[in-house]
Write a protein that holds these residues in place. Structure first.
Motif, PDB file in Angstrom:
ATOM      1  N   UNK A   1      28.277 -87.808 112.271  1.00  0.00           N
ATOM      2  CA  UNK A   1      27.282 -87.756 113.773  1.00  0.00           C
ATOM      3  C   UNK A   1      28.715 -88.922 114.445  1.00  0.00           C
ATOM      4  N   UNK A   2      29.576 -88.951 113.946  1.00  0.00           N
ATOM      5  CA  UNK A   2      30.427 -89.894 114.203  1.00  0.00           C
ATOM      6  C   UNK A   2      30.977 -89.340 115.708  1.00  0.00           C
ATOM      7  N   UNK A   3      31.408 -87.701 115.941  1.00  0.00           N
ATOM      8  CA  UNK A   3      32.176 -88.156 117.253  1.00  0.00           C
ATOM      9  C   UNK A   3      30.787 -87.872 118.597  1.00  0.00           C
ATOM     10  N   UNK A   4      29.301 -88.287 118.176  1.00  0.00           N
ATOM     11  CA  UNK A   4      28.239 -88.892 118.985  1.00  0.00           C
ATOM     12  C   UNK A   4      28.277 -90.364 119.051  1.00  0.00           C
ATOM     13  N   UNK A   5      29.892 -90.963 118.464  1.00  0.00           N
ATOM     14  CA  UNK A   5      29.817 -92.384 118.686  1.00  0.00           C
ATOM     15  C   UNK A   5      30.221 -92.504 119.997  1.00  0.00           C
ATOM     16  N   UNK A   6      30.799 -91.470 120.506  1.00  0.00           N
ATOM     17  CA  UNK A   6      31.938 -91.692 121.503  1.00  0.00           C
ATOM     18  C   UNK A   6      31.110 -90.125 122.545  1.00  0.00           C
ATOM     19  N   UNK A   7      31.039 -89.702 121.837  1.00  0.00           N
ATOM     20  CA  UNK A   7      30.769 -88.214 123.621  1.00  0.00           C
ATOM     21  C   UNK A   7      28.930 -87.762 123.000  1.00  0.00           C
ATOM     22  N   UNK A   8      28.802 -86.750 123.909  1.00  0.00           N
ATOM     23  CA  UNK A   8      27.847 -86.237 123.693  1.00  0.00           C
ATOM     24  C   UNK A   8      27.878 -85.241 122.849  1.00  0.00           C
TER      25      UNK A   8
END
Length: 827
Positions: free
Chosen positions: A587-594
């Motif tokens: 879920x780290x990608x979801x911190x900055x992006x959709x």
């Protein structure tokens, strides 16, 4: 005041114990970098930013899996604000982590007092329960919702006990209050498992009432408890109702696809192999008595310095890759250990406790152990999956051992209570006492002196396959011999440890029985023994070294140069696919992006099926092609990644080596929405998902027959070269588009379809349907139009009204209890 002083002292002791466990980390402000805690940072970031900006709560996020409801990401509702404040007071406003252990201790203590145990025995019981190893393991893993739910189960049962002891009002209020807190903690699986305990206990109370000819009292108490439970449920009706509705469309609901292995499917829940993936081994169950019966946790064997004293130096590198755990589960953070002496007392309780509750606790213990075996005892597991309502909704069947963690210390303390209150009991059952010592201490002794007698192999099946596949044949035998020696030393060391604990505990009881030790001092000594025993085991899995500075935990979501490059694209809404991580466990990608990927145990079922049938295959294609074309996406066939394109995936994060990544723009992404040329209707769900192997979603919308009326049966969608769709406004729960077309037609939106979204054309609500298995689509008339999608479920307003009424009843009941207690004391 004098009457409750011992209780106050016990509560203060719980605070001190809880603080001591987390010292010095808690005083230094360090935190745990738990998997679930870290995962939740990225998962909830878009929702958090939306609330900070607007002051409102969104029930939808587009940051993970292309989009999903937040019902099981951030399940908070205004109606529960008041009870949240009461919950903080109950935990004495203690710091993070400290309050968790405290409420676990306090909850069981309340239940023990409801059973009419003394303060000393209640405190011992609380420690025996709260310091069971699994609870500290799940703190370390970040399963905080699960932990808190478990902490509120004993005081819920306390309310039931009080009601059956004819303390109807306080029993009912206590039940309602802790049922409300349990459900508020949002781990229905744990609540569900303890329904079996409650059922067995109700049967026991019925048997007792029948025997004593007090059935009217039994039915009165039962009626009060049912009403109390309904009040507690109603306080959380917003969460429960929307979770229930959402579950139908998640992995926890039945797949509509007809799959090749139909036997693996269940009638209304998860697939069988997923349910039993984490099944406790039959031999592994001895961890209740000897913690390292299977080696402990799945950490590198090389990390165990004492065990490595027996290691062949030539294999040191290999032992850095092989785990300490050798059981058959895919992996584990540690064993379920309830205390060697507590197990001995539990066995003794089967002989000396005469209450019908004994049989209820025994039945619940046996059932939880048998069900925890999962695929190792598939006959019973299949029966529960197929015939017991809701059982198929939950995975990781090994976690049902929490029931045994509850029942074993409770019956153990009942045995100790009998011994103290009726000194003749032990004298009359001295043989049973020695049998209990023999069954527990004897097994521990056999484990210690003959470790090969019970377990023929100390290598798991997966390890053996890996060794045979990667090690020359002539080296396998000496490696296995040395590995067996190491692991036997780990096992026997703990077996001796358990034996010593049992013998010390047994000696203390015999000292009391012969009059050499007073009851109070015996209980105090046993408390120290049990606390020391379990504290030592827990520190293996949750220790001071596991705590890090807060900045370290946030480092996982620190913006990288790749993130910065992608974020320069100020388009309102697009998705990112990260190849540099385990895409569907991150879920780290979801911190900055959709993100196209993500991690959540209750993702939308159709999206999971798209991952399995299309997205994973297209990712494999890209992983081979992107290096081959040196990142130039214009050289890649766009038709080979049509599903990734229809999700409007504008960027890939690709690993370049040395922990570095690069942003790869995808010029083939379809955009936020598009007019299609054709609509293809299909009869079955399998045809719906398979059709995406044959058509291009940019040209043809695949629509299930059930939505044919939404599109007026149109087959030629009327697209022309001048037709346009543009996203003009974005919020996670509200999207606005502008369309322009000479003929009108069918527009497909790169947004996940889910019941509950409302669509509007020029302010007038219209229907929209599902296309391409997971996307939204609608018919748009010719001309220029404003299209809106909004996610604001009207059902929330209804459920919130019910919750407020239930909350009012609960608080009135609490006030009534206080008033009655004050009047009693004045008299």
């Amino acid at each position: 005041m004098k009457r409750i002083l011992p209780d106050i002292v016990a509560i203060v002791a719980f605070v001190v114990i809880s603080l001591a466990y987390f010292f010095p980390a808690i005083t230094e402000g360090r935190v745990l970098a738990q998997h679930d805690a870290v995962a939740s940072i990225g998962l909830g970031q878009e929702s958090k930013e939306f609330t900070e900006k607007t002051g409102e709560k969104t029930r939808w996020t587009n940051a993970v899996f292309g989009g999903m409801p937040t019902y099981q990401i951030s399940p908070s509702y205004k109606s529960t604000n008041a009870i949240h404040e009461v919950e903080k007071a109950y935990s004495l406003f203690l710091p993070d982590y400290v309050y968790l252990v405290f409420i676990m201790l306090l909850g069981f203590y309340i239940m023990m007092r409801a059973f009419n145990f003394s303060v000393y025995l209640s405190a011992l019981g609380a420690i025996a329960w709260a310091f069971s190893s699994y609870f500290f393991i799940i703190i370390g893993a970040g399963h905080i919702w699960k932990f808190i739910t478990l902490a509120y189960i004993p005081p819920t049962i306390a309310g039931m006990v009080l009601a059956y002891r004819k303390k109807y009002l306080i029993g009912g209020v206590l039940t309602a209050f802790f049922v409300a807190l349990q459900i508020l903690s949002n781990h229905v699986q744990m609540t569900y498992y303890f329904l079996f305990v409650i059922l067995f206990m109700v049967i026991a109370y019925f048997a007792e009432a029948y025997k004593n000819k007090e059935l009217p009292h039994f039915f009165k108490a039962s009626g009060i408890l049912i009403v109390a439970a309904l009040i507690g449920v109603s306080v959380n009706i917003s969460n429960l109702y929307h979770t229930y509705q959402y579950s139908k469309d998640t992995m926890r609901g039945k797949s509509e696809l007809v799959k090749k292995n139909q036997a693996n499917q269940t009638s209304s829940g998860l697939e069988r192999d997923y349910i039993v993936q984490w099944s406790y081994g039959i031999g592994e169950t001895f961890s209740l008595l000897v913690p390292n019966v299977k080696g402990g946790a799945s950490v590198p064997l090389a990390a165990n310095e004492k065990a490595m004293e027996k290691a062949n130096p030539n294999y040191a590198q290999l032992y850095g890759q092989i785990g300490q755990y050798w059981g058959e589960q895919p992996g584990t953070s540690g064993p379920v250990y309830v205390g060697a002496f507590i197990i001995m007392l539990f066995i003794l309780g089967l002989f000396v406790v005469k209450s019908p509750v004994k049989w209820a606790l025994l039945a619940a213990t046996v059932l939880s152990i048998l069900l925890s075996w999962g695929k190792n005892f598939m006959g019973l597991t299949d029966f529960f999956i197929d015939y017991v309502p809701m059982y198929s909704k939950f995975r990781a069947v090994s976690s049902i051992l929490v029931v045994a963690e509850f029942t074993i210390p409770l019956l153990a303390l009942m045995a100790l209570k009998e011994i103290i209150e009726k000194p003749q009991v032990l004298k009359e059952n001295l043989k049973a006492f020695y049998i209990s010592i023999g069954l527990t201490g004897g097994i521990a002794l056999l484990f210690a002196v003959a470790p090969g007698l019970f377990f023929s192999s100390y290598i798991s099946t997966s390890e053996m396959q890996a060794l045979k596949g990667g090690i020359p044949a002539e080296h396998i035998a000496p490696i296995i011999a040395n590995l067996t020696e190491i692991r036997q030393s780990i096992f026997t060391s703990d077996a001796w440890r358990s034996l010593i604990v049992i013998l010390i505990g047994g000696a203390l009881i015999l000292a009391y029985n012969t009059g050499k030790l007073k009851a109070r001092w015996m209980v105090l000594a046993l408390t120290i023994l049990c606390l020391g025993d379990m504290w030592g085991v827990n520190k293996r899995y949750l220790k001071d070294a596991d705590f890090v500075e807060p900045e370290q935990r946030m480092a996982v979501v620190q913006k990288t140069p790749t993130d910065e490059a992608i974020l320069r694209d100020k388009s309102l809404d697009y998705r990112v696919l990260n190849f540099a991580v385990s895409t569907f466990n991150d879920n780290n990608t979801s911190y900055w992006h959709k993100s196209v990927g993500g991690y959540h145990p209750a993702k939308l079922r159709r999206y999971q099926e798209m991952i399995e049938n299309h997205i994973s295959k297209e990712m494999n294609y890209l992983q081979q092609q992107i290096p081959a074309v040196q990142g130039d996406m214009t050289k890649i066939n766009p038709d080979s990644i049509s599903v990734i394109n229809m999700l409007n995936t504008k960027y890939f994060i690709f690993p370049t080596g040395g922990g570095q990544t690069a942003p790869i723009p995808n010029p083939h992404a379809y955009g936020n929405a598009w007019f299609v040329e054709n609509v293809e209707y299909v009869q079955s769900v399998n045809q719906e998902i398979d059709a995406l192997n044959k058509v291009l979603p940019s040209k043809t919308a695949v629509v299930a027959e059930q939505f044919k009326s939404v599109f007026s049966g149109a087959q030629s969608a009327g697209k022309d070269t001048l037709s346009t769709v543009k996203l003009t406004s974005y919020a996670p729960n509200a999207l606005t588009y502008e369309t322009s077309s000479a003929k009108g037609g069918v527009v497909v939106f790169s947004e996940i379809y889910y019941p509950g979204w409302h669509s509007y054309i020029d302010g007038k609500e219209v229907e929209h349907g599902r296309a391409d298995y997971i996307l939204r689509a609608m018919v748009v008339p010719a001309g220029n139009h404003k299209i809106e999608f909004k996610f604001d479920p009207k059902s929330i307003h209804t459920t919130e009204g019910i919750a407020y009424v239930a909350l009012g009843i609960l608080f009135l009941g609490a006030i009534g209890v206080i008033v009655i207690e004050v009047r009693k004391r004045r008299k």
